[in-house]
Design an enzyme around this catalytic site. Sequence first.
Site, PDB file in Angstrom:
ATOM      1  N   ARG A 194       0.811  -1.221   0.000  1.00  0.00           N
ATOM      2  CA  ARG A 194       0.000   0.000   0.000  1.00  0.00           C
ATOM      3  C   ARG A 194       0.842   1.267   0.000  1.00  0.00           C
ATOM      4  O   ARG A 194       0.360   2.342  -0.344  1.00  0.00           O
ATOM      5  CB  ARG A 194      -0.923   0.014   1.232  1.00  0.00           C
ATOM      6  CG  ARG A 194      -0.168   0.072   2.550  1.00  0.00           C
ATOM      7  CD  ARG A 194      -1.060   0.231   3.766  1.00  0.00           C
ATOM      8  NE  ARG A 194      -0.255   0.279   4.974  1.00  0.00           N
ATOM      9  CZ  ARG A 194       0.361   1.361   5.411  1.00  0.00           C
ATOM     10  NH1 ARG A 194       0.280   2.499   4.739  1.00  0.00           N
ATOM     11  NH2 ARG A 194       1.094   1.318   6.517  1.00  0.00           N
ATOM     12  N   CYS A 228      -0.383  -2.804  14.227  1.00  0.00           N
ATOM     13  CA  CYS A 228       0.519  -3.799  13.626  1.00  0.00           C
ATOM     14  C   CYS A 228       0.800  -4.914  14.631  1.00  0.00           C
ATOM     15  O   CYS A 228       0.520  -6.069  14.386  1.00  0.00           O
ATOM     16  CB  CYS A 228       1.813  -3.135  13.178  1.00  0.00           C
ATOM     17  SG  CYS A 228       1.577  -1.943  11.832  1.00  0.00           S
ATOM     18  N   SER A 256       2.096  -7.312  10.922  1.00  0.00           N
ATOM     19  CA  SER A 256       3.022  -6.666   9.996  1.00  0.00           C
ATOM     20  C   SER A 256       4.198  -6.140  10.804  1.00  0.00           C
ATOM     21  O   SER A 256       4.019  -5.312  11.694  1.00  0.00           O
ATOM     22  CB  SER A 256       2.311  -5.518   9.272  1.00  0.00           C
ATOM     23  OG  SER A 256       3.183  -4.839   8.391  1.00  0.00           O
ATOM     24  N   ALA A 257       5.399  -6.627  10.502  1.00  0.00           N
ATOM     25  CA  ALA A 257       6.577  -6.262  11.288  1.00  0.00           C
ATOM     26  C   ALA A 257       7.637  -5.642  10.387  1.00  0.00           C
ATOM     27  O   ALA A 257       8.247  -6.328   9.559  1.00  0.00           O
ATOM     28  CB  ALA A 257       7.138  -7.488  11.999  1.00  0.00           C
ATOM     29  N   ASP A 258       7.834  -4.338  10.546  1.00  0.00           N
ATOM     30  CA  ASP A 258       8.902  -3.597   9.860  1.00  0.00           C
ATOM     31  C   ASP A 258      10.189  -3.901  10.624  1.00  0.00           C
ATOM     32  O   ASP A 258      10.448  -3.326  11.677  1.00  0.00           O
ATOM     33  CB  ASP A 258       8.542  -2.112   9.897  1.00  0.00           C
ATOM     34  CG  ASP A 258       9.629  -1.202   9.343  1.00  0.00           C
ATOM     35  OD1 ASP A 258      10.737  -1.689   9.044  1.00  0.00           O
ATOM     36  OD2 ASP A 258       9.375   0.008   9.225  1.00  0.00           O
ATOM     37  N   ASN A 301       9.453  -2.177  19.218  1.00  0.00           N
ATOM     38  CA  ASN A 301       8.355  -3.013  19.704  1.00  0.00           C
ATOM     39  C   ASN A 301       8.827  -4.082  20.672  1.00  0.00           C
ATOM     40  O   ASN A 301       8.164  -4.357  21.690  1.00  0.00           O
ATOM     41  CB  ASN A 301       7.635  -3.667  18.523  1.00  0.00           C
ATOM     42  CG  ASN A 301       6.976  -2.676  17.597  1.00  0.00           C
ATOM     43  OD1 ASN A 301       7.145  -2.742  16.374  1.00  0.00           O
ATOM     44  ND2 ASN A 301       6.228  -1.741  18.137  1.00  0.00           N
ATOM     45  N   HIS A 309       9.060  -8.136   7.256  1.00  0.00           N
ATOM     46  CA  HIS A 309       9.539  -7.535   6.024  1.00  0.00           C
ATOM     47  C   HIS A 309      10.566  -6.427   6.236  1.00  0.00           C
ATOM     48  O   HIS A 309      10.709  -5.880   7.324  1.00  0.00           O
ATOM     49  CB  HIS A 309       8.351  -6.962   5.231  1.00  0.00           C
ATOM     50  CG  HIS A 309       7.583  -5.913   5.990  1.00  0.00           C
ATOM     51  ND1 HIS A 309       6.465  -6.225   6.729  1.00  0.00           N
ATOM     52  CD2 HIS A 309       7.768  -4.571   6.132  1.00  0.00           C
ATOM     53  CE1 HIS A 309       5.985  -5.126   7.289  1.00  0.00           C
ATOM     54  NE2 HIS A 309       6.765  -4.103   6.936  1.00  0.00           N
ATOM     55  N   ILE A 310      11.239  -6.126   5.126  1.00  0.00           N
ATOM     56  CA  ILE A 310      12.141  -4.981   5.014  1.00  0.00           C
ATOM     57  C   ILE A 310      11.671  -4.188   3.798  1.00  0.00           C
ATOM     58  O   ILE A 310      11.514  -4.745   2.701  1.00  0.00           O
ATOM     59  CB  ILE A 310      13.599  -5.434   4.798  1.00  0.00           C
ATOM     60  CG1 ILE A 310      14.120  -6.176   6.036  1.00  0.00           C
ATOM     61  CG2 ILE A 310      14.492  -4.239   4.467  1.00  0.00           C
ATOM     62  CD1 ILE A 310      15.430  -6.898   5.798  1.00  0.00           C
ATOM     63  N   TYR A 311      11.417  -2.890   3.976  1.00  0.00           N
ATOM     64  CA  TYR A 311      11.018  -2.061   2.835  1.00  0.00           C
ATOM     65  C   TYR A 311      12.203  -1.903   1.875  1.00  0.00           C
ATOM     66  O   TYR A 311      13.358  -1.859   2.299  1.00  0.00           O
ATOM     67  CB  TYR A 311      10.522  -0.699   3.314  1.00  0.00           C
ATOM     68  CG  TYR A 311       9.178  -0.765   3.993  1.00  0.00           C
ATOM     69  CD1 TYR A 311       8.015  -0.899   3.251  1.00  0.00           C
ATOM     70  CD2 TYR A 311       9.071  -0.717   5.379  1.00  0.00           C
ATOM     71  CE1 TYR A 311       6.772  -0.980   3.869  1.00  0.00           C
ATOM     72  CE2 TYR A 311       7.835  -0.788   6.008  1.00  0.00           C
ATOM     73  CZ  TYR A 311       6.694  -0.925   5.242  1.00  0.00           C
ATOM     74  OH  TYR A 311       5.463  -1.014   5.858  1.00  0.00           O
TER      75      TYR A 311
END
Length: 319
Positions: free
Chosen positions: A40, A187, A212-214, A222, A252-254
């Site tokens: 998104r 998240c 969802s884990a950045d 967190n 994930h990793i952006y």
Amino acid sequence: MNTQDKKLPTAFYGRTYRGEAGYRELMKNILEQGTTLGDRTDVGRKKLFSQKLIFDLQDGFPFHSSRSCPFSFAFKEYQAFLSGRSDIHNILSKDGINFWEGNTSREFLDNVGLKDVEVGNMCKAYGFQLRHYNGQFDVETQQAVVGSGLDQIQNAFNDLKTNPLGSRHYVSMWNPVQLEEMALPPCWHSHQWLVIEQDGEKYLNLEVTARSADLLFGTPFNTQQYAYLLLAFSQALNMKPAMLSCELVDCHIYTNQIKYCEELLTREYSEERCELIIKKDISSVNDIVSLTMEDLEMAIPENYVNRTKFSTPRPSMAV
């Protein structure tokens, strides 16, 4: 083609990692084996499914040494959640913490349909659901209607006192009925307590689920927050803090963070024991919510925190 040929490699499923060494191994695995997909944010992310990150508080508190991750930021944000207040950015910005600035701006709130919610307010997200689950939001005060909803934190605390060995000590910020009234859906959305009794001692464990884990930006904060919560509940309930288990579903990793992850993995990290000490006597939820940084002592070896800092881009910063 045989359908078995289309299976994902086992690397994409449910692995367990321990401590900061495990955090770094997980990051390396995502970089090397993760699948890159759009999202998104229009940035895209490399991801693995259902990875578990575990910290044993019997070995010390999991301060992060690979990157700059101020515990005071993590602590103050989670204390704001525990208070149940909705005006999250207004609270945190006084201390120079701007995690929520973008997601509580006028433009953002209008775009998600929260036109009656003031700038700096997340409406029915996060702390609202912790202390006023499924409650009502007062547009005039911009806070939860007093006495509305379910106080999940107090209920869980009471249940742990009266029935510590039960398996229903569960808290969820994920409320499908009110998702459209949240500035941003949570998240790290739910957690469950479990007590193990051995040799007359009660050991308190905590499992947290993140939809969802950045991994680079958010996860270190967190994990510190929930380690603190586990420590505080243990002390207030006269139990021993034990395992923090974090289930990272979309881990994930952006794509605009990849070079920072690669640089992080070149850094040394510390396995020396650290401690977070709550100096104040606490025995209730109100005692926990009233804690400040002045009530805490961080026992960290002198050379523990990594010397080199970098500014970590968030998805909205992508060009």
